[in-house]
Structures are given as structure tokens and as C-alpha cells.
Design an enzyme around this catalytic site. Structure first.
Site, PDB file in Angstrom:
ATOM      1  N   ASP A  97      38.209  30.618 -22.673  1.00 18.45           N
ATOM      2  CA  ASP A  97      38.951  31.207 -20.809  1.00 18.45           C
ATOM      3  C   ASP A  97      38.606  29.824 -20.024  1.00 18.45           C
ATOM      4  O   ASP A  97      39.733  29.481 -19.651  1.00 18.45           O
ATOM      5  CB  ASP A  97      37.597  32.571 -20.213  1.00 18.45           C
ATOM      6  CG  ASP A  97      37.294  32.150 -18.210  1.00 18.45           C
ATOM      7  OD1 ASP A  97      38.209  32.667 -18.322  1.00 18.45           O
ATOM      8  OD2 ASP A  97      36.575  33.220 -18.614  1.00 18.45           O
ATOM      9  N   LYS A 125      43.215  33.180 -21.375  1.00 18.85           N
ATOM     10  CA  LYS A 125      43.397  33.633 -20.545  1.00 18.85           C
ATOM     11  C   LYS A 125      44.360  32.525 -19.952  1.00 18.85           C
ATOM     12  O   LYS A 125      43.909  31.079 -19.758  1.00 18.85           O
ATOM     13  CB  LYS A 125      42.009  33.911 -19.925  1.00 18.85           C
ATOM     14  CG  LYS A 125      41.668  35.050 -19.058  1.00 18.85           C
ATOM     15  CD  LYS A 125      40.737  35.524 -17.739  1.00 18.85           C
ATOM     16  CE  LYS A 125      39.423  36.054 -19.082  1.00 18.85           C
ATOM     17  NZ  LYS A 125      38.656  36.739 -18.548  1.00 18.85           N
TER      18      LYS A 125
HETATM   19  P1  IMP Z   1      34.964  29.517 -21.533  1.00 18.60           P
HETATM   20  O1  IMP Z   1      33.815  28.852 -21.884  1.00 18.60           O
HETATM   21  O2  IMP Z   1      34.945  29.635 -20.190  1.00 18.60           O
HETATM   22  O3  IMP Z   1      36.521  29.402 -22.231  1.00 18.60           O
HETATM   23  O4  IMP Z   1      34.841  31.063 -22.364  1.00 18.60           O
HETATM   24  C1  IMP Z   1      34.098  31.503 -22.908  1.00 18.60           C
HETATM   25  C2  IMP Z   1      33.329  32.447 -23.361  1.00 18.60           C
HETATM   26  O5  IMP Z   1      33.395  33.050 -22.287  1.00 18.60           O
HETATM   27  C3  IMP Z   1      34.013  33.567 -24.451  1.00 18.60           C
HETATM   28  O6  IMP Z   1      32.746  32.928 -25.835  1.00 18.60           O
HETATM   29  C4  IMP Z   1      33.370  34.448 -23.818  1.00 18.60           C
HETATM   30  O7  IMP Z   1      31.720  35.305 -24.473  1.00 18.60           O
HETATM   31  C5  IMP Z   1      33.078  34.244 -22.476  1.00 18.60           C
HETATM   32  N1  IMP Z   1      34.121  35.521 -21.917  1.00 18.60           N
HETATM   33  C6  IMP Z   1      35.394  34.663 -20.865  1.00 18.60           C
HETATM   34  N2  IMP Z   1      35.741  35.835 -20.504  1.00 18.60           N
HETATM   35  C7  IMP Z   1      36.090  37.188 -20.862  1.00 18.60           C
HETATM   36  C8  IMP Z   1      36.178  37.906 -20.514  1.00 18.60           C
HETATM   37  O8  IMP Z   1      38.072  38.579 -20.357  1.00 18.60           O
HETATM   38  N3  IMP Z   1      35.615  39.071 -20.993  1.00 18.60           N
HETATM   39  C9  IMP Z   1      34.524  38.985 -21.937  1.00 18.60           C
HETATM   40  N4  IMP Z   1      33.718  37.726 -22.254  1.00 18.60           N
HETATM   41  C10 IMP Z   1      34.688  37.149 -21.087  1.00 18.60           C
END
Ligand code: IMP
Ligand code: MG
Length: 178
Positions: A97, A125
Site C-alpha cells: 500500500d 495498490k
Molecule cells: P503499507 O505499509 O502501507 O504498504 O501497508 C501494508 C499493510 O497494510 C498490509 O500488510 C496490510 O496489512 C494493510 N493494508 C493495506 N491496504 C489494505 C487493504 O486494502 N485491505 C487490507 N489490509 C490492507
């Protein structure tokens, strides 16, 4: 809830990514590390179609949101990791994300002296990334929507759905009040 990727599409994406990973490592031994809990469903399907000699490990990454702060702190429980020294290592997560989780995980694991360190995710995403590095493998690019299923949760539910669905705004609001 709106289905974004049905079972067949998810299976095709995982197969495509497995082909890429098999081709990249070309039968060299690999250590694959699943990020708990979101990657468990992907891991189960993915490891069964990888054809190199494979070691499997897990690591837990959890974000704690303080009461007054928006920014969450990421806690990595790395005690469960197998020996990574001089190994080719692939970290597997459900979704990329902002990219902070993967960046932190790679930074922690780099300290353990792997020969190589790469990343794979089911979903990337679009439009939310705050880090420089992209995941090395991603089965799907998706729009900026909150998705659940195939390991992904909302408040720890929905991980068992066999497809990927986007939650509607009212479903997210309903979940927040419980
Ligand atoms: P990042 O650190 O922002 O890349 O987020 C990664 C983590 O956020 C992932 O391992 C997920 O646990 C959670 N996450 C981010 N987007 C979503 C989503 O759309 N649905 C469910 N979990 C999400
Ligand atoms: Mg998660």
C-alpha cells in the site's frame, strides 16, 4: 461488497507470479518468508507451485495505532525467522500500500546478511505509495480501494473469503463502530 478479483482470476495471478519467481531463481535454493497474518492464504497456494528447493519461514509485522496519533508504529517480531545468512530470500506479503511495511521488513532482514533479498505481493495498490522501492513481484495492480479476502482483513475478519472484494464505505463505517 463488490468482487474485484474472483477465485479464478486470483488463481491465474498467483500462477503468473509463480512462473516469474521460478524463472528468476532458476532452481536455486530459496528461503521464502511470509508476513503474518495477511500472507497465509497466498503462501499456501504459492509455495505449492514453486519448484526450487524451498525453505519456508514467517515473520510478524503489526502496526499499533496510538490513541492520538495518525501515524502507526510498526512492530516486527523477527524471532521466528530462520537463518537468512548467505541465503536468497523472498519476502511475501498480501498487499503493498504505502510501502512502509515492506521497506521496514527488508531493512530488518538485510541486517541478517542474506545473499539476496527481494519482495513479492499479491496486490500493489496504485496511487498510495510513499516509498522509493517497488515490490519485485506483484500479481495485480489495483485501484485505491480498501480490499478484503484471500488473507486480507478488515478488523481481523474476511480473511477466509476465497476472492478479493472491495468494501463499500458503509461497510467500513459499520465495522468501525463495533
Ligand atoms: P503499507 O505499509 O502501507 O504498504 O501497508 C501494508 C499493510 O497494510 C498490509 O500488510 C496490510 O496489512 C494493510 N493494508 C493495506 N491496504 C489494505 C487493504 O486494502 N485491505 C487490507 N489490509 C490492507
Ligand atoms: Mg495485514
Amino acid at each position: 461488497m463488490k468482487i474485484l478479483l474472483n477465485r479464478t482470476q486470483v488463481a491465474e495471478g498467483v500462477a503468473r507470479m509463480a512462473d516469474e519467481i521460478n524463472a528468476f531463481y532458476n532452481n536455486k535454493p530459496l528461503t521464502i518468508i511470509g508476513v503474518l497474518t495477511g500472507s497465509v492464504v497466498l503462501m499456501a497456494d504459492l509455495i505449492r507451485v514453486l519448484n526450487m528447493p524451498l525453505r519456508v519461514g514467517v515473520v510478524q509485522a503489526r502496526s499499533y495505532r496510538g490513541e492520538s496519533t495518525v501515524r502507526s508504529e510498526l512492530v516486527i517480531a523477527s524471532e521466528s525467522l530462520p537463518d537468512l545468512k548467505d541465503r536468497d530470500v523472498l519476502v511475501v506479503d498480501d498487499i503493498f500500500d504505502t510501502g512502509h511495511t515492506m521497506a521496514r521488513l527488508l531493512k530488518e532482514m538485510q541486517k541478517l546478511g542474506p545473499k539476496s533479498l527481494r519482495s513479492a505481493v499479491l496486490l500493489h495498490k496504485r496511487g498510495r505509495q510513499e516509498t522509493q522501492e517497488n515490490p519485485d513481484h506483484a500479481a495485480f495492480e489495483i485501484p485505491d480501494q480498501f480490499v478484503v479476502g484471500y488473507g486480507l482483513d478488515y478488523n481481523d475478519f474476511y480473511r477466509n473469503l476465497p476472492y478479493i472484494a472491495a468494501l463499500e464505505a458503509d461497510e467500513i463505517a459499520a465495522g468501525r463502530s463495533t
